[in-house]
Write a protein that holds these residues in place. Structure first.
Motif, PDB file in Angstrom:
ATOM      1  N   GLN A 120       0.949  -0.951   0.245  1.00  0.00           N
ATOM      2  CA  GLN A 120       0.269   0.250   0.400  1.00  0.00           C
ATOM      3  C   GLN A 120       1.150   0.629  -0.028  1.00  0.00           C
ATOM      4  O   GLN A 120       0.430   2.567  -0.018  1.00  0.00           O
ATOM      5  CB  GLN A 120      -0.859  -0.361   1.220  1.00  0.00           C
ATOM      6  N   GLY A 121       1.785   0.771  -0.254  1.00  0.00           N
ATOM      7  CA  GLY A 121       3.052   2.459  -0.114  1.00  0.00           C
ATOM      8  C   GLY A 121       3.571   2.588   0.720  1.00  0.00           C
ATOM      9  O   GLY A 121       4.257   3.668   0.685  1.00  0.00           O
ATOM     10  N   TYR A 122       3.808   2.093   2.273  1.00  0.00           N
ATOM     11  CA  TYR A 122       4.240   2.534   3.264  1.00  0.00           C
ATOM     12  C   TYR A 122       5.925   1.942   2.986  1.00  0.00           C
ATOM     13  O   TYR A 122       6.016   0.827   3.065  1.00  0.00           O
ATOM     14  CB  TYR A 122       3.874   1.971   4.277  1.00  0.00           C
ATOM     15  N   ALA A 123       6.404   2.864   3.398  1.00  0.00           N
ATOM     16  CA  ALA A 123       7.971   2.536   3.453  1.00  0.00           C
ATOM     17  C   ALA A 123       8.508   2.393   4.763  1.00  0.00           C
ATOM     18  O   ALA A 123       9.641   1.837   4.324  1.00  0.00           O
ATOM     19  CB  ALA A 123       8.763   3.712   2.194  1.00  0.00           C
ATOM     20  N   ASN A 124       8.336   3.094   5.654  1.00  0.00           N
ATOM     21  CA  ASN A 124       9.635   3.073   7.320  1.00  0.00           C
ATOM     22  C   ASN A 124       8.693   1.437   7.563  1.00  0.00           C
ATOM     23  O   ASN A 124       7.799   1.613   8.594  1.00  0.00           O
ATOM     24  CB  ASN A 124       9.208   4.265   7.057  1.00  0.00           C
ATOM     25  N   LEU A 125       9.076   0.017   7.328  1.00  0.00           N
ATOM     26  CA  LEU A 125       9.159  -0.696   7.602  1.00  0.00           C
ATOM     27  C   LEU A 125       9.687  -1.216   8.213  1.00  0.00           C
ATOM     28  O   LEU A 125      10.950  -1.874   8.235  1.00  0.00           O
ATOM     29  CB  LEU A 125       7.499  -1.535   6.658  1.00  0.00           C
ATOM     30  N   PHE A 126       9.621  -2.138   9.664  1.00  0.00           N
ATOM     31  CA  PHE A 126      10.649  -2.764  10.454  1.00  0.00           C
ATOM     32  C   PHE A 126       9.515  -3.827  11.069  1.00  0.00           C
ATOM     33  O   PHE A 126       8.541  -4.069  11.279  1.00  0.00           O
ATOM     34  CB  PHE A 126      10.850  -1.011  11.808  1.00  0.00           C
ATOM     35  N   ASP A 133      15.372 -17.451  11.304  1.00  0.00           N
ATOM     36  CA  ASP A 133      14.814 -17.637   9.991  1.00  0.00           C
ATOM     37  C   ASP A 133      14.187 -17.217   9.447  1.00  0.00           C
ATOM     38  O   ASP A 133      14.992 -16.557   8.397  1.00  0.00           O
ATOM     39  CB  ASP A 133      14.384 -19.751   9.914  1.00  0.00           C
ATOM     40  N   CYS A 134      13.314 -16.468   9.933  1.00  0.00           N
ATOM     41  CA  CYS A 134      12.437 -15.595   9.412  1.00  0.00           C
ATOM     42  C   CYS A 134      13.112 -14.128   9.424  1.00  0.00           C
ATOM     43  O   CYS A 134      12.338 -13.911   8.308  1.00  0.00           O
ATOM     44  CB  CYS A 134      11.238 -14.792  10.686  1.00  0.00           C
ATOM     45  N   VAL A 135      13.913 -13.960  10.370  1.00  0.00           N
ATOM     46  CA  VAL A 135      14.339 -12.598  10.347  1.00  0.00           C
ATOM     47  C   VAL A 135      15.429 -12.487   9.069  1.00  0.00           C
ATOM     48  O   VAL A 135      15.731 -10.996   8.036  1.00  0.00           O
ATOM     49  CB  VAL A 135      15.429 -12.339  11.259  1.00  0.00           C
ATOM     50  N   GLU A 136      15.835 -13.710   8.731  1.00  0.00           N
ATOM     51  CA  GLU A 136      16.910 -13.705   7.115  1.00  0.00           C
ATOM     52  C   GLU A 136      16.113 -13.591   6.033  1.00  0.00           C
ATOM     53  O   GLU A 136      16.515 -12.993   4.858  1.00  0.00           O
ATOM     54  CB  GLU A 136      17.815 -14.596   8.039  1.00  0.00           C
ATOM     55  N   TYR A 137      14.938 -14.427   6.102  1.00  0.00           N
ATOM     56  CA  TYR A 137      14.146 -14.813   4.828  1.00  0.00           C
ATOM     57  C   TYR A 137      13.627 -13.360   4.547  1.00  0.00           C
ATOM     58  O   TYR A 137      13.891 -13.191   3.352  1.00  0.00           O
ATOM     59  CB  TYR A 137      13.325 -15.418   5.416  1.00  0.00           C
ATOM     60  N   LEU A 138      13.260 -12.804   5.853  1.00  0.00           N
ATOM     61  CA  LEU A 138      12.984 -11.269   5.097  1.00  0.00           C
ATOM     62  C   LEU A 138      13.850 -10.090   4.507  1.00  0.00           C
ATOM     63  O   LEU A 138      13.368  -9.155   3.950  1.00  0.00           O
ATOM     64  CB  LEU A 138      12.076 -10.578   6.414  1.00  0.00           C
ATOM     65  N   ASN A 139      14.614 -10.344   5.436  1.00  0.00           N
ATOM     66  CA  ASN A 139      15.194  -8.924   5.074  1.00  0.00           C
ATOM     67  C   ASN A 139      16.454  -9.661   3.418  1.00  0.00           C
ATOM     68  O   ASN A 139      16.817  -8.435   2.853  1.00  0.00           O
ATOM     69  CB  ASN A 139      17.324  -9.062   5.678  1.00  0.00           C
ATOM     70  N   ARG A 140      16.919 -10.761   3.592  1.00  0.00           N
ATOM     71  CA  ARG A 140      17.086 -11.151   2.376  1.00  0.00           C
ATOM     72  C   ARG A 140      16.100 -11.174   1.004  1.00  0.00           C
ATOM     73  O   ARG A 140      16.441 -10.800  -0.210  1.00  0.00           O
ATOM     74  CB  ARG A 140      17.843 -13.144   2.081  1.00  0.00           C
ATOM     75  N   GLU A 141      14.849 -11.607   1.312  1.00  0.00           N
ATOM     76  CA  GLU A 141      13.891 -11.959   0.166  1.00  0.00           C
ATOM     77  C   GLU A 141      13.376 -10.567  -0.076  1.00  0.00           C
ATOM     78  O   GLU A 141      12.604 -10.227  -1.713  1.00  0.00           O
ATOM     79  CB  GLU A 141      13.506 -13.083   0.531  1.00  0.00           C
ATOM     80  N   HIS A 142      12.404  -9.622   1.176  1.00  0.00           N
ATOM     81  CA  HIS A 142      11.614  -8.443   1.089  1.00  0.00           C
ATOM     82  C   HIS A 142      12.598  -7.300   1.090  1.00  0.00           C
ATOM     83  O   HIS A 142      11.525  -6.291   1.346  1.00  0.00           O
ATOM     84  CB  HIS A 142      10.757  -8.968   1.906  1.00  0.00           C
ATOM     85  N   ASP A 143      13.811  -7.426   1.451  1.00  0.00           N
ATOM     86  CA  ASP A 143      14.580  -5.865   1.943  1.00  0.00           C
ATOM     87  C   ASP A 143      13.972  -5.495   3.291  1.00  0.00           C
ATOM     88  O   ASP A 143      12.975  -3.921   2.309  1.00  0.00           O
ATOM     89  CB  ASP A 143      14.617  -4.832   0.234  1.00  0.00           C
ATOM     90  N   LEU A 144      12.942  -5.309   4.335  1.00  0.00           N
ATOM     91  CA  LEU A 144      13.097  -5.609   5.320  1.00  0.00           C
ATOM     92  C   LEU A 144      13.487  -5.408   5.866  1.00  0.00           C
ATOM     93  O   LEU A 144      14.940  -5.726   6.045  1.00  0.00           O
ATOM     94  CB  LEU A 144      11.404  -6.311   5.349  1.00  0.00           C
ATOM     95  N   ASN A 145      13.289  -3.888   7.279  1.00  0.00           N
ATOM     96  CA  ASN A 145      13.936  -4.184   7.904  1.00  0.00           C
ATOM     97  C   ASN A 145      14.163  -4.697   9.361  1.00  0.00           C
ATOM     98  O   ASN A 145      13.612  -3.611   9.805  1.00  0.00           O
ATOM     99  CB  ASN A 145      14.522  -2.137   8.398  1.00  0.00           C
TER     100      ASN A 145
END
Length: 395
Positions: A120-126, A133-145
């Motif tokens: 929906q366009g929100y960019a400041n997501l943490f 496993d979840c932390v590494e997956y999201l940072n690697r695959e979806h460029d989330l912090n």
């Protein structure tokens, strides 16, 4: 006559040391499980919070989630169900947030909620999650912090976020006041929090599903909108809205949920529906958890009396309760079966958990007990296709 007791675990909302026993619970847990399979469901006599009185410690629960928490048919779909249901977190919170809002999901799992906001366009997501496993997956695959941690153990500084999301996490937390204070500390002034949990007031909302169905042994806290309001008020957050929902009626069991929208600083008006929330009565809760209407009880009793060979296929917390609290405990159980290779390394009361091949050669006079959820339906289908000619009991 009400049965009151001095508590092993003081009320996690108000700290009271006495409560009313609503019922005793038993589960046939894995032999190496750090959690006890027996505990009592308590109603706090001071604040009407419902929770488990357990001798287990925070360290026990930490070990349980690290090494013993298996994904069930429900939890595998849980994050998707949270968003697909009416009153999803984005539907509730999106209109309340600026486009540049700093949003953090505590207990983000595989990130479905964060990704819904990203779309929906929100960019400041943490995100914060205890699973590496979840932390590494999201940072690697979806460029989330996303960082490793919990509500009470995070790298983020006080005042870091305009919005905090936490869905179906607080029912698992031992130290609720500390977790609520941590949420408040992480919020900026006038920041908002969205907290979603199972809704105790509607455990009896689905015909044919006993309220006891929702007493999972890892859900140690059972909330109502009133007790959510009280918990977070003590932490300095004001409830400005609440609502109810059902998590995916296709799941078995469907989970009745409630959510609270809370604000730090109390700058928004509090509607009448929030101000007039009331606690439930002891009689209501005693009635809610009286008895056990497991549909297959009569069939299980006949199996116990006959001495027929019984196989249990699909070891999850639903069947683990049935194994300990129904006539199934008195049956001639010859094998526990599960497809999960990790579960096949476990035992329950010394009995190993075997692969599906254990059913080969089963007598036509035998019975297989399966869970009534989607996994059970799949197992029943496989048994019929394999030519199993015994009785299939759906519990």
């Amino acid at each position: 006559m009400r049965n009151t007791k001095t508590l092993l675990r003081p009320c996690p909302v108000c700290g009271a040391t006495h409560g009313t026993v609503l019922r005793a619970m038993r589960f046939a847990v894995f032999d190496d499980c750090p959690l006890t399979g027996e505990f009592e469901v308590i109603l706090c006599d001071e604040c009407s919070f419902v929770f488990y009185d357990t001798p287990n410690t925070l360290e026990d629960f930490t070990l349980f989630y690290e090494q013993h928490y298996f994904v069930s048919g429900y939890t595998a779909k849980g994050d998707v169900a949270v968003m697909r249901a009416k009153n999803s977190p984005f539907e509730v919170m999106g209109p309340r947030l600026r486009d540049d809002a700093r949003i953090c999901d505590i207990g983000c799992g595989k990130g479905d909620l964060l990704l819904s906001f990203k779309r929906q366009g929100y960019a400041n997501l943490f995100g914060v999650d205890p699973s590496l496993d979840c932390v590494e997956y999201l940072n690697r695959e979806h460029d989330l912090n996303v960082t490793l941690g919990t509500a009470t153990d995070t790298v983020h500084q006080p005042g870091s976020f305009d919005c905090i999301l936490s869905t179906h996490t607080f029912e698992h937390i031992m130290d609720l006041p500390e977790a609520a204070r941590s949420i408040a500390d992480l919020l900026a002034d006038e920041g908002l929090a969205y907290i979603e949990v199972p809704d105790l007031t509607r455990y009896d909302a689905f015909p044919g599903r006993a309220p006891i169905t929702y007493l999972f042994y890892e859900h140690i806290n059972h909330f109502t909108p009133y007790t959510l309001k009280r918990l977070f008020a003590e932490a300095g957050l004001t409830m400005i809205d609440y609502g109810r929902k059902v998590l995916d009626e296709e799941l078995e069991p469907s989970i009745p949920g409630c959510f609270a929208v809370l604000q730090k600083g109390n700058k928004l008006a509090v509607p009448d529906k929030v101000q007039t929330l009331e606690p439930g009565s002891p009689d209501e809760y005693l009635k809610l958890f009286a008895g056990d209407s497991t549909p297959a009880n009569r069939t299980l009793q006949k199996l116990a009396e006959s001495g027929a060979e019984v196989y249990i296929w699909g070891i999850n917390f639903f069947l683990q309760r049935v194994m300990a609290m129904t006539p199934l405990k008195d049956c001639n159980i010859v094998a526990l079966i599960d497809r999960d290779a990790i579960k096949q390394t476990k035992t329950i009361e010394g009995k190993p958990i075997s692969p599906p091949s254990a059913i080969e050669g089963a007598s036509p006079d035998s019975a297989v007990v399966v869970w009534r959820g989607p996994c059970g339906a799949s197992i029943s289908h496989d048994l019929k296709n394999a030519g199993y000619s015994g009785t299939i009991v759906v519990a």
